[in-house]
Design a protein around this motif. Structure first.
Motif, PDB file in Angstrom:
ATOM      1  N   PRO A 176       0.798  -1.229   0.000  1.00  0.00           N
ATOM      2  CA  PRO A 176       0.000   0.000   0.000  1.00  0.00           C
ATOM      3  C   PRO A 176       0.831   1.279   0.000  1.00  0.00           C
ATOM      4  O   PRO A 176       0.431   2.270  -0.621  1.00  0.00           O
ATOM      5  CB  PRO A 176      -0.842  -0.122   1.278  1.00  0.00           C
ATOM      6  N   GLN A 177       1.980   1.277   0.660  1.00  0.00           N
ATOM      7  CA  GLN A 177       2.792   2.483   0.711  1.00  0.00           C
ATOM      8  C   GLN A 177       3.357   2.821  -0.668  1.00  0.00           C
ATOM      9  O   GLN A 177       3.313   3.973  -1.120  1.00  0.00           O
ATOM     10  CB  GLN A 177       3.943   2.314   1.704  1.00  0.00           C
ATOM     11  N   ARG A 178       3.871   1.794  -1.343  1.00  0.00           N
ATOM     12  CA  ARG A 178       4.402   2.024  -2.675  1.00  0.00           C
ATOM     13  C   ARG A 178       3.289   2.407  -3.650  1.00  0.00           C
ATOM     14  O   ARG A 178       3.466   3.266  -4.516  1.00  0.00           O
ATOM     15  CB  ARG A 178       5.127   0.774  -3.173  1.00  0.00           C
ATOM     16  N   ASN A 179       2.130   1.797  -3.508  1.00  0.00           N
ATOM     17  CA  ASN A 179       0.995   2.166  -4.349  1.00  0.00           C
ATOM     18  C   ASN A 179       0.625   3.626  -4.153  1.00  0.00           C
ATOM     19  O   ASN A 179       0.316   4.331  -5.122  1.00  0.00           O
ATOM     20  CB  ASN A 179      -0.202   1.274  -4.027  1.00  0.00           C
ATOM     21  N   GLN A 180       0.658   4.092  -2.908  1.00  0.00           N
ATOM     22  CA  GLN A 180       0.334   5.483  -2.641  1.00  0.00           C
ATOM     23  C   GLN A 180       1.339   6.418  -3.297  1.00  0.00           C
ATOM     24  O   GLN A 180       0.978   7.472  -3.839  1.00  0.00           O
ATOM     25  CB  GLN A 180       0.287   5.745  -1.136  1.00  0.00           C
ATOM     26  N   GLU A 181       2.602   6.025  -3.290  1.00  0.00           N
ATOM     27  CA  GLU A 181       3.634   6.828  -3.949  1.00  0.00           C
ATOM     28  C   GLU A 181       3.379   6.899  -5.453  1.00  0.00           C
ATOM     29  O   GLU A 181       3.503   7.967  -6.066  1.00  0.00           O
ATOM     30  CB  GLU A 181       5.011   6.223  -3.675  1.00  0.00           C
ATOM     31  N   TYR A 182       3.000   5.772  -6.045  1.00  0.00           N
ATOM     32  CA  TYR A 182       2.708   5.743  -7.475  1.00  0.00           C
ATOM     33  C   TYR A 182       1.495   6.608  -7.789  1.00  0.00           C
ATOM     34  O   TYR A 182       1.493   7.360  -8.771  1.00  0.00           O
ATOM     35  CB  TYR A 182       2.450   4.308  -7.925  1.00  0.00           C
ATOM     36  N   LEU A 183       0.438   6.504  -6.958  1.00  0.00           N
ATOM     37  CA  LEU A 183      -0.766   7.303  -7.193  1.00  0.00           C
ATOM     38  C   LEU A 183      -0.478   8.796  -7.065  1.00  0.00           C
ATOM     39  O   LEU A 183      -1.024   9.608  -7.824  1.00  0.00           O
ATOM     40  CB  LEU A 183      -1.867   6.888  -6.222  1.00  0.00           C
ATOM     41  N   SER A 184       0.368   9.153  -6.127  1.00  0.00           N
ATOM     42  CA  SER A 184       0.717  10.565  -5.950  1.00  0.00           C
ATOM     43  C   SER A 184       1.374  11.106  -7.213  1.00  0.00           C
ATOM     44  O   SER A 184       1.090  12.233  -7.651  1.00  0.00           O
ATOM     45  CB  SER A 184       1.654  10.737  -4.749  1.00  0.00           C
ATOM     46  N   GLU A 185       2.257  10.306  -7.811  1.00  0.00           N
ATOM     47  CA  GLU A 185       2.891  10.732  -9.051  1.00  0.00           C
ATOM     48  C   GLU A 185       1.869  10.866 -10.175  1.00  0.00           C
ATOM     49  O   GLU A 185       1.882  11.842 -10.935  1.00  0.00           O
ATOM     50  CB  GLU A 185       3.981   9.732  -9.449  1.00  0.00           C
TER      51      GLU A 185
END
Length: 325
Positions: A272-281
């Motif tokens: 989930p943390q990495r997914n959030q980083e991707y979504l932010s981008e």
């Protein structure tokens, strides 16, 4: 509240529209008033019992939702009534209301309307994870996108260009390929009228493509794999043709290439943390106008079966959205 219900597995025409009791939020949950819901290829599979996950019958399809928080359950402090949000639920979105865990909610970016918000997360999340996380696409590499005029395919075309790749888009008609050009494709292949493998060879001067993005499967998989460069990465995204290809594995040995699975839904749960980083981008690119989904059709809730049928018969380009009044 009104909802489109799947009572028995079958074609889109077997769905019914019914009035149900209003939903209530439990602990850690919210009720979202649905304003728009994306129509995606997995929705056509889930109503037929052909998807990886089978919700208990009866259920409402629809997983990609944009709306307004209507009710907040006990223990929820992250959102409040009236907040515009995006939520990916797996199912339940073809309705006027949906219950979601508060942890699933994504704040809706400013200056983004509901249909656009409901068209973005699944297609662009899948393609971004595929190209960045799984293929590690680099500037200057060549990307081949199969089914390039569909929702995830067109997102891959646009994201590939944003990431600095040379993009070759493959689709089944001239009008679809024109859309791909408008979204950044450098070259196009009509794989109905042209030999896919030979066209790849011509466009790459015999060197092959570095990355193949394949949401289609079927008969196009093997010629695309044969058109790969040394060290290439073949992304398995889905099988919209309905046929899971049988790949001669000696090709991976001869080309030193990798076949890489892309399961974005599992990625979001496991990382989930990495997914959030991707979504932010992705949201930053959306707000900057660097990417923008093509919404080719909008349907009212009552016409959900028609929207699904058009999706199954590939009559649409880009994204299709149900707009809930």
């Amino acid at each position: 509240m009104k909802a489109v219900i799947c009572k028995t597995y079958g074609p889109p025409e077997s769905l019914v529209v019914e009035e149900l009791e209003p939903l209530q939020a439990g602990a850690g949950q919210v009720v979202v008033s649905v304003k728009a819901c994306g129509v995606n290829f997995p929705d056509t599979l889930i109503i037929q019992g052909k998807y990886q996950f089978k919700p208990p019958l009866p259920f409402s399809p629809g997983s990609e939702i944009a709306g307004i928080v209507k009710e907040v359950g006990p223990g929820v402090a992250s959102v409040k009534v009236g907040d515009p949000v995006i939520v990916f639920t797996g199912h339940g979105g073809f309705a006027e209301e949906v219950v979601a865990e508060a942890s699933q909610l994504i704040p809706m970016p400013p200056q983004v309307d509901f249909p656009l918000a409901a068209s973005f997360v699944l297609a662009y999340g899948t393609s971004h994870y595929a190209l960045k996380g799984r293929a590690q696409l680099q500037p200057g590499e060549t990307l081949l996108v199969l089914g390039a005029a569909g929702g995830v395919g067109l997102a891959a075309v646009e994201l590939g260009k944003a990431m600095g790749a040379r993009v070759i888009a493959a689709a089944s008609s001239a009008d679809k390929l024109e859309i791909c050009r408008q979204y950044g494709a450098d070259e196009v292949i009509n794989y109905i009228s042209e030999d896919l493998r030979e066209r790849i060879k011509t466009l790459t001067n015999g060197e092959g493509v570095d990355v193949v993005y394949d949401p289609v499967g079927g008969a196009y998989a093997e010629p695309a794999l044969r058109g790969m460069a040394w060290g290439g990465r073949y992304l398995v995204v889905g099988f919209t043709t309905g046929e899971i290809p049988r790949i001669p594995l000696n090709l991976t040995l001869l080309k030193g290439c990798s076949i890489v699975g892309v399961f974005w839904g599992s990625f979001t749960a496991r990382e989930p943390q990495r997914n959030q980083e991707y979504l932010s981008e992705l949201f930053a690119w959306l707000q900057a106008g660097k990417v923008k989904p093509l919404i080719s059709a909008k349907y009212p809730l009552e016409r959900a079966p028609e929207a699904l049928r058009d999706m199954m018969e590939r009559k649409v380009k880009g994204k299709v959205v149900l707009v809930v009044e």
